[in-house]
Design an enzyme around this catalytic site. Structure first.
Site, PDB file in Angstrom:
ATOM      1  N   LYS B  98    -101.764  59.144  -3.820  1.00  0.00           N
ATOM      2  CA  LYS B  98    -102.264  57.891  -2.698  1.00  0.00           C
ATOM      3  C   LYS B  98    -103.394  58.602  -1.916  1.00  0.00           C
ATOM      4  CE  LYS B  98    -100.745  55.702   1.483  1.00  0.00           C
ATOM      5  NZ  LYS B  98     -99.918  55.514   2.383  1.00  0.00           N
ATOM      6  N   GLY B 159     -98.045  52.494  11.038  1.00  0.00           N
ATOM      7  CA  GLY B 159     -96.847  52.621  11.897  1.00  0.00           C
ATOM      8  C   GLY B 159     -96.940  51.597  13.249  1.00  0.00           C
ATOM      9  N   GLY B 187     -98.457  49.046   8.500  1.00  0.00           N
ATOM     10  CA  GLY B 187     -98.766  48.297   9.694  1.00  0.00           C
ATOM     11  C   GLY B 187     -97.698  47.127   9.854  1.00  0.00           C
TER      12      GLY B 187
END
Lengths: 328, 260
Positions: B98, B159, B187
């Site tokens: 990632k 976050g 998010g």
């Protein structure tokens, strides 16, 4: 083992010394062995020494609060340097939502406004609009508390033998912290890093926590202008010094709390591994020839008295069973 | 399907900030997630040491039999991200990465220029790159050109718990890349956000803070898993388009004429 048999506590960190004192107070014959040459020389030395069960409740299991609350009295009783002045939780203006969230997850606090903060901590006047005050919390200096417990043990005739790591007693209570991994495969190390600084410009009467969405940190006054800033918590078992990034975060927290900390002197940067079980809660377990007390993680001083009590209860119960069987 | 790997769960779970490894393990199990992300920079050994720093921690995760998607969280440059990806491949024995290249520490907004460059370098080296990006179409196009076969646009800053900030942009991305697996990464705050992403036709959702910092992470993990299933099911069932006027659900013709 006979009821008069000696209990050997292995390890003179916070777990070992509190356990030894608790056993001795209950009239049991105890000795402590320590492979090093001083008390509290392991990760106890880097502890914050906050006795803050309600603050901890905001981010941990209910058990930490339940077990931790009686510890404040335990320390007040056995270490005169224990301070019960409450603790303060603040957040930078744009992160005040973190304060509300923190409050929702715990209890035993009072909201303070600017004037209320200034009344508690004059040096923080005008720096924060709101704060949470936990009046019943306490703190202590681990580097003074453990020698004091050692002294209390000495007065009670409990010896601490240094440079010894092979227990020869009838009943052994293993309080070795991370070194006990040879006996407990689910024990892991969690890296913690801290800084000690000295400032003549700022004074605080109690620990102050600074909430921040990424790096919640705290500052504990140690007297004589010395402050402990802690602590990172990183799932990493590599020993070694404080990383630059962690140092920046720790020192930044101090600076955010009060810009005068920018002029403070760095006395020490320290890192060590905390012993933790998978649920991050401490436990007293039965071993081959006694008990194992471990997994105090971030809550050494807060939870050690509760673990000491549990261990002493088990020892007493076993002695009682034995006496009963003998007389039967 | 990510790089030829068929998965049954559409939830990918991050492993940071849980109260304990035990809670993390329970949350993973409750969610049914088959892929977990791992941040390498802090939870591993020091850079270049090859040390398996968090061995005990990872052995708990590995015991769950989930697939690990290492990430380059905290990297600010192409070089850092590439080095971290190399470490990840060595540590976790996977070509998956990632890719995060962060520009700004306050918003943790991706540096899309660095992202595209790092994606190209890593794809050429045989990595299977999952880029953490914005919903920008041109950037998405460049990432696909660079070799990415999965895209992970943000819902909102990491976050922040704000949900889908730009539904229009996310919809456009879906319409432009009908055949690329799309994952809303970051998010989200509550399960309805995840359901909304799935209703847009997204293939999966990646979460961390919303679960890890919930009062009860295990229950929240389960709630998200249910919302993701509901959202996916709704998407497959072809939902209605919004209309400006009411459409009565009861026929108005043939109504009984009451009174005079």
């Amino acid at each position: 083992m006979s009821s008069g048999a000696k209990v050997t506590v292995v390890g003179a960190g916070v777990a070992g010394l509190t356990t030894a004192l608790e056993l001795s107070l209950r009239g049991l014959a105890v000795e402590v062995i320590e492979r090093g040459h001083a008390v509290g020389a392991g990760c106890s030395r880097l502890a914050g020494g906050m006795l803050a069960p309600w603050c901890e409740r905001a981010a941990t299991d209910e058990a930490v609060m339940r077990l931790g609350v009686p510890s404040i009295d335990w320390w007040l009783r056995h270490f005169p340097g224990t301070v019960r002045n409450g603790s303060l939780v603040v957040a930078p203006a744009r992160d005040t939502a973190e304060l509300t969230r923190f409050a929702e997850r715990t209890e035993a606090y009072e909201w303070r406004d600017e004037a209320g903060i200034a009344a508690l901590e004059p040096d923080l006047a005008g720096r924060f609009r709101r704060a949470l005050f936990f009046p019943r919390e306490g703190h202590l200096d681990p580097r003074r508390a453990l020698p004091a417990i050692a002294e209390a043990l000495a007065k009670r005739g409990v010896a601490i033998r240094f440079g010894v790591d092979a227990p020869d007693g009838d009943l052994v209570i293993d309080c070795r912290g991370l070194a006990a991994r040879d006996a407990m495969s689910d024990l892991r190390g969690v890296r913690g890093e801290m800084a000690m600084i000295r400032s003549r410009e700022v004074s605080l009467a109690r620990p102050v926590r600074l909430l921040h969405p990424r790096i919640p940190l705290y500052i504990v006054p140690r007297g004589d202008g010395v402050f402990m800033v802690g602590a990172t918590s990183i799932e990493n078992e590599t020993p070694g010094g404080v990383s630059v990034r962690s140092a920046v975060e720790l020192l930044n927290a101090a600076y955010t709390l009060h810009p005068a900390f920018g002029e403070a002197e760095i006395l020490e940067l320290g890192a060590d591994l905390r012993p933790a079980f998978p649920d991050n809660l401490p436990a007293v377990r039965r071993g081959l020839n006694g008990l194992l007390v471990n997994g105090l993680y971030r809550h050494g001083f807060l939870l050690a008295p509760a673990m000491a009590r549990q261990a002493a209860d088990l020892v007493e119960r076993d002695h009682a069973d034995l006496r009963q069987r003998r007389s039967a | 399907m990510f790089y030829g790997v068929e998965l049954s769960s559409r939830l990918l779970l991050g492993t940071a900030r849980y109260p304990s490894p035990k809670v993390l393990a329970d949350a993973i199990q409750a969610s049914g997630a088959e892929v977990v992300t791992v941040s390498l920079r802090r939870e591993a050994g020091p850079e270049g040491s090859g040390a398996r720093g968090g061995q005990s921690f990872w052995s708990i995760i590995r015991a769950l039999g989930v697939r690990v998607l290492p990430n380059t969280a905290g990297c600010h440059s192409v070089k850092e991200a590439v080095t971290t990806a190399h470490m990840a491949r060595e540590m976790f024995d996977t070509p998956w990465i990632k890719l995060e290249v962060i520009r700004d520490d306050e918003t943790l907004q991706p540096d899309v220029f660095g992202l595209v460059e790092a994606a190209r370098v890593l794809s050429e080296e045989g990595f299977e790159v999952f880029p953490y990006t914005t919903e920008d179409l041109a950037v998405a196009d460049r990432l696909v050109e660079a070799g990415c076969k999965v895209l992970m646009p943000w819902g909102a800053p990491i976050g922040s718990a704000r949900g889908l900030n730009n539904v229009y942009g996310l919809k456009a991305l879906r319409a432009h890349f009908p055949d690329i697996p799309l994952v809303v990464d970051a998010g989200l705050g509550v399960p309805s956000h995840a359901a909304a992403a799935m209703e847009l036709g997204y293939d999966a959702v990646l979460l961390n803070t919303a679960v890890a910092e919930a009062g009860d992470p295990v229950a929240m993990a389960k709630a998200f898993a249910m919302a993701i299933n509901a959202g996916r099911m709704a998407f497959a069932a072809k939902p209605l388009e919004p209309r400006d006027m009411a459409v009565p659900s009861t026929p108005v013709l043939g109504k009984a004429a009451l009174g005079d």
